[in-house]
Write an enzyme that holds these catalytic residues in place. Structure first.
Site, PDB file in Angstrom:
ATOM      1  N   CYS A 115      -1.563  -3.265   6.411  1.00 13.03           N
ATOM      2  CA  CYS A 115      -1.960  -1.732   7.391  1.00 13.03           C
ATOM      3  C   CYS A 115      -3.248  -1.838   8.549  1.00 13.03           C
ATOM      4  O   CYS A 115      -2.819  -1.247   9.411  1.00 13.03           O
ATOM      5  CB  CYS A 115      -1.261  -0.456   6.528  1.00 13.03           C
ATOM      6  SG  CYS A 115      -3.010  -0.714   5.755  1.00 13.03           S
ATOM      7  N   GLN A 150      -5.431  -0.996  -3.873  1.00 12.41           N
ATOM      8  CA  GLN A 150      -6.165  -1.635  -4.081  1.00 12.41           C
ATOM      9  C   GLN A 150      -7.622  -1.175  -5.463  1.00 12.41           C
ATOM     10  O   GLN A 150      -7.660  -1.889  -6.130  1.00 12.41           O
ATOM     11  CB  GLN A 150      -6.743  -2.352  -3.290  1.00 12.41           C
ATOM     12  CG  GLN A 150      -6.866  -4.098  -4.179  1.00 12.41           C
ATOM     13  CD  GLN A 150      -7.918  -4.329  -2.611  1.00 12.41           C
ATOM     14  OE1 GLN A 150      -7.346  -5.111  -1.906  1.00 12.41           O
ATOM     15  NE2 GLN A 150      -9.390  -5.099  -3.573  1.00 12.41           N
ATOM     16  N   CYS A 204       0.777  -1.155   0.291  1.00 17.90           N
ATOM     17  CA  CYS A 204       0.247   0.342   0.039  1.00 17.90           C
ATOM     18  C   CYS A 204       1.215   0.930   0.086  1.00 17.90           C
ATOM     19  O   CYS A 204       2.190   0.910   0.976  1.00 17.90           O
ATOM     20  CB  CYS A 204      -1.466  -0.241   1.195  1.00 17.90           C
ATOM     21  SG  CYS A 204      -0.235   0.779   2.917  1.00 17.90           S
ATOM     22  N   GLU A 205       0.837   2.566  -0.981  1.00 20.56           N
ATOM     23  CA  GLU A 205       1.347   3.719  -0.983  1.00 20.56           C
ATOM     24  C   GLU A 205       0.667   4.524   0.379  1.00 20.56           C
ATOM     25  O   GLU A 205       1.969   5.318   0.072  1.00 20.56           O
ATOM     26  CB  GLU A 205       1.038   3.768  -2.116  1.00 20.56           C
ATOM     27  CG  GLU A 205      -0.134   4.740  -2.195  1.00 20.56           C
ATOM     28  CD  GLU A 205      -0.684   4.976  -3.147  1.00 20.56           C
ATOM     29  OE1 GLU A 205      -0.414   5.175  -4.486  1.00 20.56           O
ATOM     30  OE2 GLU A 205      -1.704   6.304  -3.915  1.00 20.56           O
ATOM     31  N   HIS A 206       0.272   4.004   1.118  1.00 20.23           N
ATOM     32  CA  HIS A 206      -0.151   4.693   2.431  1.00 20.23           C
ATOM     33  C   HIS A 206       0.765   4.365   3.382  1.00 20.23           C
ATOM     34  O   HIS A 206       1.469   5.741   4.489  1.00 20.23           O
ATOM     35  CB  HIS A 206      -1.798   4.888   2.886  1.00 20.23           C
ATOM     36  CG  HIS A 206      -2.612   5.114   1.935  1.00 20.23           C
ATOM     37  ND1 HIS A 206      -3.724   4.497   1.323  1.00 20.23           N
ATOM     38  CD2 HIS A 206      -2.538   6.432   1.027  1.00 20.23           C
ATOM     39  CE1 HIS A 206      -3.953   5.373   0.165  1.00 20.23           C
ATOM     40  NE2 HIS A 206      -3.485   5.963  -0.178  1.00 20.23           N
ATOM     41  N   HIS A 207       1.603   3.078   3.577  1.00 18.05           N
ATOM     42  CA  HIS A 207       1.948   2.886   4.648  1.00 18.05           C
ATOM     43  C   HIS A 207       3.016   2.071   4.676  1.00 18.05           C
ATOM     44  O   HIS A 207       4.167   1.579   5.013  1.00 18.05           O
ATOM     45  CB  HIS A 207       1.392   2.297   5.508  1.00 18.05           C
ATOM     46  CG  HIS A 207      -0.155   2.830   6.383  1.00 18.05           C
ATOM     47  ND1 HIS A 207      -1.398   2.386   5.331  1.00 18.05           N
ATOM     48  CD2 HIS A 207      -0.431   3.453   7.286  1.00 18.05           C
ATOM     49  CE1 HIS A 207      -2.059   3.521   6.222  1.00 18.05           C
ATOM     50  NE2 HIS A 207      -1.874   4.346   7.260  1.00 18.05           N
ATOM     51  N   HIS A 259      -4.870  -6.762   3.813  1.00 20.78           N
ATOM     52  CA  HIS A 259      -4.159  -5.307   4.396  1.00 20.78           C
ATOM     53  C   HIS A 259      -3.493  -5.143   5.525  1.00 20.78           C
ATOM     54  O   HIS A 259      -4.229  -5.228   6.763  1.00 20.78           O
ATOM     55  CB  HIS A 259      -4.714  -4.091   3.889  1.00 20.78           C
ATOM     56  CG  HIS A 259      -5.143  -3.876   1.967  1.00 20.78           C
ATOM     57  ND1 HIS A 259      -4.721  -2.630   1.674  1.00 20.78           N
ATOM     58  CD2 HIS A 259      -6.250  -4.525   1.682  1.00 20.78           C
ATOM     59  CE1 HIS A 259      -5.320  -2.782   0.388  1.00 20.78           C
ATOM     60  NE2 HIS A 259      -6.154  -3.904   0.333  1.00 20.78           N
TER      61      HIS A 259
HETATM   62 ZN    ZN Z   1      -1.727   1.118   4.169  1.00 22.49          ZN
END
Ligand code: ZN
Length: 214
Positions: free
Chosen positions: A174, A144, A103-106, A172
């Protein structure tokens, strides 16, 4: 493998990207990444020089290079010449394609399965290429939802079929490891193109074959 100049990654070919073997010496990009990992270890309160961590920066750089190799090359190189003329107009589906992305956020992994289907319009693709298309877009920082769309658009672009359907179901880390700790919640996304979007019976046939959650 990271390029020497980290900014030039998107212009690499697959051959260049996959050329690195475990025994290869790290290039300038990997050495820079390893230096950052070493700094991360210090910020975490670790002693980067203790025995168990001495080679960790280099290993982490090599692992991250592998896990993001989808930035290099073009999906047309992935498919290559594995497109064949065939007068077949029924649904073709490959389900349960193993999927590993981040995931690009975490920058934490998400993983699960992809189900990819299309209805040919005079052309079919070698079946092993569908998992490789999924991999091409999964091996980079992702969300995703975008991954699902990119796989559908790529199949649509290289085959020009009557329609495409993609369902991805993923866990996920995260979500599972931090914060809400919902260990069993699975995220399901779908992307429908052509007759999969416009024709209810085709869509129902696809979703029944995908048996999401089964
Ligand atoms: Zn994430």
């Amino acid at each position: 493998m990271f390029p020497d100049d980290l900014g030039q990654r998107a212009s690499m070919t697959h051959e260049q990207s996959l050329g690195a073997e475990d025994g290869d010496a790290p290039n300038a990009g990997e050495r820079r990444y390893a230096a950052l990992v070493r700094e991360q270890l210090a910020l975490l309160g670790e002693d980067a020089d203790r025995e168990g961590l001495q080679r960790t920066p280099a290993r982490a750089a090599r692992a991250m290079s592998f896990l993001t190799r989808g930035y290099a090359g073009d999906v047309r190189d992935v498919v290559g010449d594995a497109i064949f003329r065939e007068d077949h107009h029924n649904m073709v589906m490959v389900r349960d394609i193993e999927l590993y992305s981040m995931c690009e956020h975490h920058m934490l992994p998400f993983f699960g399965k992809a189900h990819v289907a299309y209805i040919p319009d005079g052309r079919i693709v070698g079946l092993s290429k569908l998992p490789r298309i999924v991999d091409h877009f999964a091996r980079r920082l992702q969300v995703q939802e975008r991954l699902t769309d990119e796989v559908a658009d790529a199949v649509d672009e290289v085959l020009a079929p009557l329609g495409v359907g993609v369902v991805i179901e993923a866990f996920h880390l995260c979500m599972m490891m931090r914060g809400v700790e919902k260990q069993n919640s699975r995220t399901i996304t779908s992307a429908l193109r052509g007759v999969f979007r416009d024709d209810a019976r085709t869509r129902e046939e696809f979703l029944a074959l995908a048996r999401v959650g089964g």
